[in-house]
Design an enzyme around this catalytic site. Structure first.
Site, PDB file in Angstrom:
ATOM      1  N   GLY A   1       5.363   1.460  -1.077  1.00  0.00           N
ATOM      2  CA  GLY A   1       6.181   1.884   0.055  1.00  0.00           C
ATOM      3  C   GLY A   1       6.819   3.249  -0.111  1.00  0.00           C
TER       4      GLY A   1
ATOM      5  N   GLY B   1      -0.120  -6.805  -4.255  1.00  0.00           N
ATOM      6  CA  GLY B   1      -1.173  -7.459  -3.479  1.00  0.00           C
ATOM      7  C   GLY B   1      -1.778  -6.587  -2.389  1.00  0.00           C
TER       8      GLY B   1
ATOM      9  N   MET C   1      -3.583  -5.906 -11.749  1.00  0.00           N
ATOM     10  CA  MET C   1      -2.902  -7.080 -11.179  1.00  0.00           C
ATOM     11  C   MET C   1      -3.879  -8.237 -11.327  1.00  0.00           C
ATOM     12  SD  MET C   1      -1.231  -5.054  -7.976  1.00  0.00           S
ATOM     13  CE  MET C   1      -2.323  -3.666  -8.274  1.00  0.00           C
TER      14      MET C   1
ATOM     15  N   ASP D   1      -5.537   0.517  -8.275  1.00  0.00           N
ATOM     16  CA  ASP D   1      -5.018  -0.854  -8.185  1.00  0.00           C
ATOM     17  C   ASP D   1      -6.137  -1.885  -8.288  1.00  0.00           C
ATOM     18  OD1 ASP D   1      -2.143  -0.465  -7.702  1.00  0.00           O
ATOM     19  OD2 ASP D   1      -2.824   0.593  -5.907  1.00  0.00           O
TER      20      ASP D   1
ATOM     21  N   ASP E   1       6.233   2.237  -7.533  1.00  0.00           N
ATOM     22  CA  ASP E   1       4.982   1.866  -6.877  1.00  0.00           C
ATOM     23  C   ASP E   1       5.220   0.925  -5.706  1.00  0.00           C
ATOM     24  OD1 ASP E   1       2.347   1.377  -6.305  1.00  0.00           O
ATOM     25  OD2 ASP E   1       1.992   0.056  -8.021  1.00  0.00           O
TER      26      ASP E   1
ATOM     27  N   SER F   1      -2.398   6.238  -4.738  1.00  0.00           N
ATOM     28  CA  SER F   1      -3.152   4.988  -4.842  1.00  0.00           C
ATOM     29  C   SER F   1      -4.282   5.072  -3.825  1.00  0.00           C
ATOM     30  CB  SER F   1      -2.259   3.798  -4.514  1.00  0.00           C
ATOM     31  OG  SER F   1      -3.074   2.680  -4.193  1.00  0.00           O
TER      32      SER F   1
HETATM   33  C1  DX5 Z   1       0.446  -2.865  -4.417  1.00  0.00           C
HETATM   34  C2  DX5 Z   1      -0.079  -1.699  -5.242  1.00  0.00           C
HETATM   35  C3  DX5 Z   1       0.477  -0.364  -4.861  1.00  0.00           C
HETATM   36  C4  DX5 Z   1       0.347  -0.021  -3.410  1.00  0.00           C
HETATM   37  C5  DX5 Z   1       0.645   1.409  -3.065  1.00  0.00           C
HETATM   38  O1  DX5 Z   1       0.011  -4.053  -4.946  1.00  0.00           O
HETATM   39  O2  DX5 Z   1       0.198  -1.886  -6.604  1.00  0.00           O
HETATM   40  O3  DX5 Z   1      -0.062   0.637  -5.720  1.00  0.00           O
HETATM   41  O4  DX5 Z   1      -0.898  -0.336  -2.902  1.00  0.00           O
HETATM   42  O5  DX5 Z   1       0.362   1.592  -1.707  1.00  0.00           O
HETATM   43  P1  DX5 Z   1       1.487   1.945  -0.617  1.00  0.00           P
HETATM   44  O6  DX5 Z   1       1.963   3.322  -0.983  1.00  0.00           O
HETATM   45  O7  DX5 Z   1       0.741   1.867   0.653  1.00  0.00           O
HETATM   46  O8  DX5 Z   1       2.587   0.919  -0.748  1.00  0.00           O
HETATM   47 ZN    ZN Z   2      -0.154  -0.184  -7.989  1.00  0.00          ZN
END
Ligand code: DX5
Ligand code: ZN
Length: 223
Positions: free
Chosen positions: A177, A142, A68, A35, A175, A9
């Protein structure tokens, strides 16, 4: 197990050097995960089709756009034209998820349902035969950089059972963490495609981090 996929991402990448960031990790990854946030479905705002187009022109890898946003159907064509190979959306934003899935397919992209941590798998079950990917969120959508929600693991297992029983080759993408610590549990639960944002970018040596995470996926997949 078939090859486990790594999908960075770019949310925490340095947008002043976006092409460079993309090219630096591209040799070690399988997809890019983009995203898109509209300030309505989630509080945050990110980017639109022009950034998808910039990523498209920076590498040859396939692009998965994670919407989103409200009114996803309205924006499907413009994201596919910008280079999206897959589009996932959150079905709770619409009365007509089937219509959004059809619009994605008609535009020539693969469709995915994104599953918020607080939402069940009903829409996945209802539309499975039309889905190329199930996007299991292990953070609240988010923001990048949040902690992996361990409580989502049983739901990932359930999604894996649903997909395996159907015989459909849909990907289960995890998706939020994902890092060297959490990735093993995401894979053990049934994820075969792993999104990683802050574990790769966020001021780190991105290519080295991508290489290490992909190596871990190779070990976990025994291939
Ligand atoms: C959160 C996004 C994710 C996220 C991934 O809303 O959909 O794709 O940013 O980033 P990390 O790996 O930092 O959680
Ligand atoms: Zn995402």
């Amino acid at each position: 197990m078939s090859q486990l996929k790594l999908a960075p991402s770019i949310l925490t990448a340095d947008f002043a050097r976006l092409g460079e960031e993309i090219r630096s990790v591209a040799p070690y990854v399988d997809w890019f995960h983009l995203d898109v946030m509209d300030g309505h479905y989630v509080d945050n705002l990110t980017f639109g089709p022009s950034i998808v187009d910039a990523v498209r022109r920076s590498c040859d890898l396939p692009l998965h756009v994670h919407l989103m946003i409200e009114q996803p159907a309205k924006y499907v064509d413009v994201f596919v034209k910008a280079g999206a190979d897959r589009i996932s959306f959150h079905p709770e934003v619409t009365d007509d998820p089937a219509g959004v899935i059809d619009a994605i397919g008609s535009a020539g992209a693969g469709a995915g349902v994104a599953v918020h941590p607080d939402v069940g798998l009903e829409q996945v079950r209802a539309h499975l035969e039309a889905l190329d990917v199930i996007l299991m969120m292990t953070v609240r959508p988010g923001f990048g950089g949040q902690a992996f929600l361990e409580e989502v693991l049983p739901k990932i297992k359930e999604a894996r059972e649903i997909v395996n029983q159907s015989g459909r080759a849909a990907d289960i993408e995890v998706d939020g963490g994902v890092n060297l610590d959490t990735v093993g549990r995401a894979v053990a639960a049934g994820g075969n495609s792993l999104v990683a944002g802050s574990a790769l970018f966020d001021g780190l040596n991105a290519p080295a981090a991508a290489y290490r995470l992909k190596e871990r996926l190779r070990e976990l997949g025994h291939d």
